[in-house]
Design an enzyme around this catalytic site. Sequence first.
Site, short mmCIF file in Angstrom:
data_model
loop_
_atom_site.label_atom_id
_atom_site.label_comp_id
_atom_site.label_asym_id
_atom_site.label_seq_id
_atom_site.Cartn_x
_atom_site.Cartn_y
_atom_site.Cartn_z
CE LYS A 14 -2.32 -1.31 3.66
NZ LYS A 14 -1.83 -2.68 3.88
NE ARG A 128 6.71 -3.07 7.15
CZ ARG A 128 5.41 -2.82 7.04
NH1 ARG A 128 4.93 -2.17 5.99
NH2 ARG A 128 4.56 -3.25 7.95
#
Length: 188
Positions: A14, A128
């Site tokens: 996103k 991440r």
Amino acid sequence: MKNIIIFGAPGSGKGTYSDEIVARYGMGHISTGDVLRAEIKNGTELGKLAKGIIDKGQLIPDDLMIDILAKVYDEQEPGKGVIFDGFPRTIAQAEALKKMLAERGHEMGNMIELIVDEETLMARLLNRAKEQGRADDNEETIKARFDVYHKQTEPLAEWFGKEGIRHTFTWKGDKEIMLKEIFDFLDK
């Protein structure tokens, strides 16, 4: 440009795709995650409250998120459209967003849904965590976030479909392919 809601599971891209859309079309970008992380970093009361909720893999209460969102939305440059990244996450939030925008004479615009398999999502989120040092990206919390997503957020996709604004893009193993499909859609 219309507003865009970018929608998908944790780790679906996103933020990445929002950045690309902003760069190409000059839209505003409201990332609820970024807003909340800034509040946490600054040690505000909201930040302390949000940290406790986020660390458990839960969602911020709707009324709190709408208040934050309205404030940030009103600070955006008028007429360029805004990408809502990470919001709404529930049907109640979507209805509140629709109402908040209508009060300003605006519409939700398009919902861009990013479909990515869970194995890829887990790998992305763990990576991440290593790269960005995000405490909310550990395997236990990620599984809790997936559970919350499936129970509370995923049903929202059907709501967007009924609104006639749902547009789905499925991961095919390459960011550039998905990005081209999104740009082709937005250029229409």
